[in-house]
Design an enzyme around this catalytic site. Structure first.
Site, PDB file in Angstrom:
ATOM      1  N   ASP A 175       4.936  -2.627   1.345  1.00  0.00           N
ATOM      2  CA  ASP A 175       5.230  -1.756   0.069  1.00  0.00           C
ATOM      3  C   ASP A 175       5.178  -2.805  -0.967  1.00  0.00           C
ATOM      4  O   ASP A 175       4.233  -3.383  -1.188  1.00  0.00           O
ATOM      5  CB  ASP A 175       6.892  -1.567   0.108  1.00  0.00           C
ATOM      6  CG  ASP A 175       7.099  -0.280  -0.551  1.00  0.00           C
ATOM      7  OD1 ASP A 175       7.003  -0.154  -1.750  1.00  0.00           O
ATOM      8  OD2 ASP A 175       7.525   0.840   0.345  1.00  0.00           O
ATOM      9  N   HIS A 208       9.587   0.485  -6.475  1.00  0.00           N
ATOM     10  CA  HIS A 208       9.484   1.159  -5.146  1.00  0.00           C
ATOM     11  C   HIS A 208      10.176   0.200  -3.943  1.00  0.00           C
ATOM     12  O   HIS A 208      10.808   0.719  -3.252  1.00  0.00           O
ATOM     13  CB  HIS A 208       8.089   1.783  -4.944  1.00  0.00           C
ATOM     14  CG  HIS A 208       8.073   2.696  -3.972  1.00  0.00           C
ATOM     15  ND1 HIS A 208       7.939   2.423  -2.620  1.00  0.00           N
ATOM     16  CD2 HIS A 208       8.123   3.921  -3.828  1.00  0.00           C
ATOM     17  CE1 HIS A 208       7.981   3.538  -1.786  1.00  0.00           C
ATOM     18  NE2 HIS A 208       8.191   4.343  -2.293  1.00  0.00           N
ATOM     19  N   SER A 365       9.624   8.515   1.435  1.00  0.00           N
ATOM     20  CA  SER A 365       9.737   7.184   1.220  1.00  0.00           C
ATOM     21  C   SER A 365      11.064   6.693   1.806  1.00  0.00           C
ATOM     22  O   SER A 365      11.391   5.568   2.538  1.00  0.00           O
ATOM     23  CB  SER A 365       9.206   6.618  -0.035  1.00  0.00           C
ATOM     24  OG  SER A 365       7.919   6.355  -0.469  1.00  0.00           O
TER      25      SER A 365
END
Length: 431
Positions: A175, A208, A365
């Site tokens: 990620d 994120h 996600s």
């Protein structure tokens, strides 16, 4: 501009007690930190830079051979096809050499160069540099706190954690970077590595990846914030994506950075690969994912809402995950016929963000991270489960799903953590 719900929010929510964490990145929990492995040669992957240069680049692999032969072949290919060598490295999991070339002349299309390279007998594979995106929505909410912990309740995590917490299971979060100093991730990051050019500069402030890591493994019973799906799992924080635009929760990746991260995860013996991202089919990444599966590594990937597609979710053997609402209903019907799929809550999920803070996220996600956490619970109890056995167990114990209007969807099932753990632990009873 996205608003982060920081310390004032935490003080206003009972149970969200924040504690300062200074220097956690250098503590004993992080056994390997490498923030400069990407090298400075690949400017197309610089932090915050759109991958425009990648459109003039191609990625080539060479079959296993001695390093001297690889070097000779690389230089010869560059000369023969009028290419500039951008970066070269060895893919240990495939035993191949990978080279990123840049096309020198603007008049030549990447497609033509790839076709010519693919016909060269020294080339194992030749492909374009693809772009991938993480799957998190910009939040649209009027009263987000009403859904604070309903996702964990929907998954049956309170019951499942009586029997398993994912202790010692190694999960690679491929990620953006992760806030290594976040008080709710203290002791959870076993390895941290950067594969983005100059990505180390924002590694610990990336949003994120920090959010995904929190959903998966935020500490439980530590009097801080939230509890992750597998609160005692060991996270490999592998930065292969960069925020786009800089400082946002949106992020992009490409074939080159993802290939390096996957190869690293395989060689470092990760047990689960989590991909909270999606993009176009990619031959080299497909071979790397297959190599992971062949080595017994479980692979979990987010699927775009409303579609049973997207890479790597569409690959055989990968556990593809859609996002549901907090009540376990699909957010939207799938657009076309598909194989049976799984879903997990992906709306208004409270999780960790940089600087010791918390915020709500929406997107598959988060759902993928929840399923990776459940996979860690199962592997703690039975480390011999193969990826196929683990996927079958999760599907077998999942519950039927409904659309928001109440109509049943026979092809998508909601993951049930308690029921799944109950299959490997005798005597477990779920509500």
């Amino acid at each position: 501009m996205l608003r982060l719900l920081a310390r004032p929010l935490a003080r206003s929510l009972a149970g969200l007690a924040l504690a300062a964490c200074l220097g956690c990145a250098s503590g004993g929990a992080v056994s390997s930190v490498n923030m400069g492995s990407a090298g400075s040669a690949v400017s197309a992957r610089s932090e915050g830079t759109p991958p425009l240069a990648a459109r003039r680049q191609v990625m080539v692999t060479l079959a296993p051979a001695p390093l001297t032969l690889w070097s000779l072949a690389t230089r010869d290919l560059a000369s023969l096809y009028d290419l500039r060598i951008v970066y070269a490295w060895s893919l240990g999991s495939l035993g191949e050499r990978c080279i990123v070339f840049e096309i020198r002349k603007n008049g030549r299309s990447p497609e033509d160069v790839i076709r010519r390279l693919a016909r060269d007998p020294r080339v194992r594979s030749a492909e374009a540099i693809q772009t991938f995106e993480v799957l998190a929505d910009v939040p649209r909410r009027s009263d987000p706190y009403a859904h604070l912990q309903r996702g964990a309740h929907t998954l049956g995590l309170d019951q499942a954690h009586r029997w398993a917490t994912g202790k010692g299971v190694k999960v690679a979060v491929i990620d953006t970077g992760v806030d290594l100093d976040h008080p709710d991730l203290r002791g959870r990051i076993a390895k941290a590595n950067n594969f983005v050019d100059r990505g180390e500069q924002s590694f610990t402030s990336d949003i994120h990846g920090t959010a995904v890591a929190g959903v998966l493994a935020a500490g439980a019973g530590n009097e801080v914030g939230i509890a992750g799906t597998a609160p005692e799992a060991e996270i490999f924080a592998l930065k292969a994506c960069w925020p786009q635009p800089p400082g946002s929760r949106q992020a992009v990746c490409d074939s080159y950075t993802l290939a390096k991260a996957i190869d690293f995860a395989i060689l470092e013996h990760a047990q689960i690969l989590n991909f909270s991202l999606s993009g176009p089919p990619d031959p080299l990444l497909g071979r790397l994912v297959k190599a992971a599966l062949d080595r017994g590594i479980t692979v979990v990937a987010a699927a775009p809402d409303g579609r049973a597609s997207g890479f790597p979710a569409a690959l055989g053997g990968v556990i593809a995950v859609l996002g549901s609402d907090q009540d376990g209903n699909l957010r939207s019907p799938l657009a076309s016929p598909h194989e049976p799929m799984l879903a997990a809550p992906g709306v208004d999920i409270l999780t960790t963000v940089p600087h010791g803070s918390y915020d709500f996220f929406t997107g598959s996600s988060l759902a993928a991270a929840e399923v990776s956490g459940i996979a860690a619970l199962l592997l703690e109890r039975n480390a011999k489960l193969t990826p196929a056995q683990l996927a079958a167990l999760i599907r077998k114990t999942a519950r039927p799903m409904h659309l928001p209007g109440g109509e049943a969807d026979a092809t998508v099932s909601l993951v049930d953590a308690c029921a799944a753990v109950g299959q490997v632990v005798s005597g477990v009873t779920c509500p």
